[in-house]
Design a protein around this motif. Structure first.
Motif, PDB file in Angstrom:
ATOM      1  N   SER A 116      -8.308   9.085  24.456  1.00  0.00           N
ATOM      2  CA  SER A 116      -7.948   8.644  25.799  1.00  0.00           C
ATOM      3  C   SER A 116      -7.462   7.202  25.852  1.00  0.00           C
TER       4      SER A 116
ATOM      5  N   ALA B  26      -4.156   9.942  34.420  1.00  0.00           N
ATOM      6  CA  ALA B  26      -3.574  10.638  33.273  1.00  0.00           C
ATOM      7  C   ALA B  26      -2.764   9.672  32.410  1.00  0.00           C
ATOM      8  N   ARG B 104      -0.068  19.543  34.640  1.00  0.00           N
ATOM      9  CA  ARG B 104      -0.272  18.877  33.348  1.00  0.00           C
ATOM     10  C   ARG B 104      -1.129  17.626  33.482  1.00  0.00           C
ATOM     11  N   ASP B 105      -0.844  16.830  34.491  1.00  0.00           N
ATOM     12  CA  ASP B 105      -1.653  15.617  34.681  1.00  0.00           C
ATOM     13  C   ASP B 105      -3.109  15.971  34.959  1.00  0.00           C
ATOM     14  N   TRP B 107      -4.766  18.587  34.004  1.00  0.00           N
ATOM     15  CA  TRP B 107      -5.408  19.001  32.768  1.00  0.00           C
ATOM     16  C   TRP B 107      -5.692  17.804  31.869  1.00  0.00           C
ATOM     17  N   ALA B 108      -4.721  16.899  31.803  1.00  0.00           N
ATOM     18  CA  ALA B 108      -4.908  15.709  30.967  1.00  0.00           C
ATOM     19  C   ALA B 108      -6.147  14.942  31.415  1.00  0.00           C
ATOM     20  N   TYR B 111      -9.333  17.046  30.574  1.00  0.00           N
ATOM     21  CA  TYR B 111      -9.611  17.215  29.155  1.00  0.00           C
ATOM     22  C   TYR B 111      -9.744  15.894  28.416  1.00  0.00           C
ATOM     23  N   ARG B 112      -8.845  14.950  28.700  1.00  0.00           N
ATOM     24  CA  ARG B 112      -8.827  13.720  27.904  1.00  0.00           C
ATOM     25  C   ARG B 112      -9.679  12.624  28.497  1.00  0.00           C
ATOM     26  N   ASP B 171      -3.293  21.298  25.123  1.00  0.00           N
ATOM     27  CA  ASP B 171      -3.002  19.895  24.944  1.00  0.00           C
ATOM     28  C   ASP B 171      -1.569  19.688  24.466  1.00  0.00           C
ATOM     29  N   VAL B 174       0.861  20.267  27.336  1.00  0.00           N
ATOM     30  CA  VAL B 174       0.999  19.126  28.248  1.00  0.00           C
ATOM     31  C   VAL B 174       2.149  18.205  27.833  1.00  0.00           C
ATOM     32  N   ASP B 175       2.314  18.047  26.531  1.00  0.00           N
ATOM     33  CA  ASP B 175       3.324  17.105  26.044  1.00  0.00           C
ATOM     34  C   ASP B 175       4.687  17.729  25.790  1.00  0.00           C
TER      35      ASP B 175
END
Lengths: 213, 213
Positions: A116, B26, B104-105, B107-108, B111-112, B171, B174-175
């Motif tokens: 992160s 994010a 996506r944001d 989830w980021a 998760y992150r 993950d 997302v990118d």
DNA sequence: GACATAACTTACTCGCGCGTAACATTACGC
DNA sequence: GCGTAATGTTACGCGCGAGTAAGTTATGTC
């Protein structure tokens, strides 16, 4: 912790500081981690930490480098490229879980913290990508041995899934000290490798059994 | 962003604030995220954010709750318990990747970010455990249909590996905006489900092919 | 068209914790 | 044993950004 008043050579103090920092980062996260607390854990005052390992960011990077090095050693150091691909995977996997079992805080920092915090995130991501590549290669080799081939893209997805599964199991391992790394590795190889192998040999799971949409 | 000077009802402003906060969290992570920046993104001044959603921590929790809710909806909302277990898994998986693809944001952040910040980490961990449980149950059902059974412990490991593999693929999703969530879901089902099924039917991958220690 | 209330702003406080300047002490080479 | 460099400490500066007090303008309501 360390007996008070004792003066120690730089090299050993630095290791103590890294140990302390990793514990602190693992427990509180990068932000909440306190430089004074790290110094205290290392049995030393704060300016010493700055003198030896620099700012908080630099200290964090130093932690990452040491742990990433250990992890790499644990994984790549036990792989013999003369072995059959599935055995190479097995060795690597066992080395991986062995590292996580021995350095739980280190793994926690690598996995939970580093992802992160830019710019470390990119560094770690690169390492991860390299790992996925290596695994994908082994899968390709295993395939070639059976006279089949599969699109590289698909191989990478499988490799990525393997890595994710490993991380997930590693993450549980961190929180359950009684768990045996060896057993985790065996389970994972059983649960995942069989599936990858099966798909690699041409079996497909058919989406269109689904009635709707 | 939003056209200047316009006054909006609380409910819609709150959503804009959450959108803004999730983008900010994010991109920069929780620590580096700036409350003024979030306010500006939402087209409003900082005290409004505090008035509506409270402190930075509370704001973060609000983000998590909204996204966790959406995720849960995307996964559980499409599962029909009358379907065969593998189809239930497939539906859930597809819903999961669909959510990640659309948010996506979100989830980021889930998760992150959330994994490293107590006390949110525990909340998310609980949700994850619940997910693992559900999957393990489906696996057990699938087994029962074939007249076999497997230790619960082992089922959970497999389920956990599945979850980890999913997160890992998510993950990457997302990118890579060009990637199709549906395709990712299919690949994963192919790569992983087959292996789980195979193990569940009694095949084992034999460790002792390894020569040394 | 007043008046109540929800939407919104400017302009601050203030503490936490990173980072450092200045100073003290122990070990070690020769 | 004496200088000197490495190990170590105390005590503080200070900026950044979270959080707030006080005041302002729109908007819907009777």
């Amino acid at each position: 912790m360390a007996s008070v008043g004792k003066r120690l050579p730089r090299s050993v103090r630095e290791q103590q500081m890294l140990d302390a920092a990793i514990r602190e980062f693992a427990q509180h996260g990068f932000h909440a981690a306190n430089m004074d607390a790290i110094a205290e854990r290392a049995g030393v005052s704060k300016p010493m930490v700055y003198a030896y390992l620099g700012t908080k960011d630099e200290l964090f990077v130093a932690c990452l480098r040491r742990e990433a090095g250990r992890l790499l050693e644990a994984v790549a150091g036990v792989v013999d490229s003369d072995l059959p691909p599935d055995q190479q995977l097995w060795r690597g996997l066992r080395g991986f879980f062995a590292y996580v079992g021995k350095h739980r805080d280190g793994w926690a920092v690598l996995y939970r913290q580093a992802r992160s915090r830019e710019p470390f995130a990119s560094e770690l991501a690169a390492m991860r990508r390299a790992m996925v590549e290596v695994i994908a290669e082994r899968l390709a080799l295993a395939l070639a041995g059976h006279g089949r081939s599969v699109p590289a893209e698909e191989l990478e997805s499988i490799a990525l899934a393997l890595v994710g599964a490993g991380e997930s199991l590693a993450d549980r391992l961190v929180d359950t000290p009684q768990e045996d790394p060896e057993r985790v590795a065996t389970r994972m190889m059983g649960a995942i490798w069989l599936g990858a192998e099966r798909q690699l040999h041409g079996e497909v799971w058919r989406t269109h059994q689904d009635q709707s949409a």
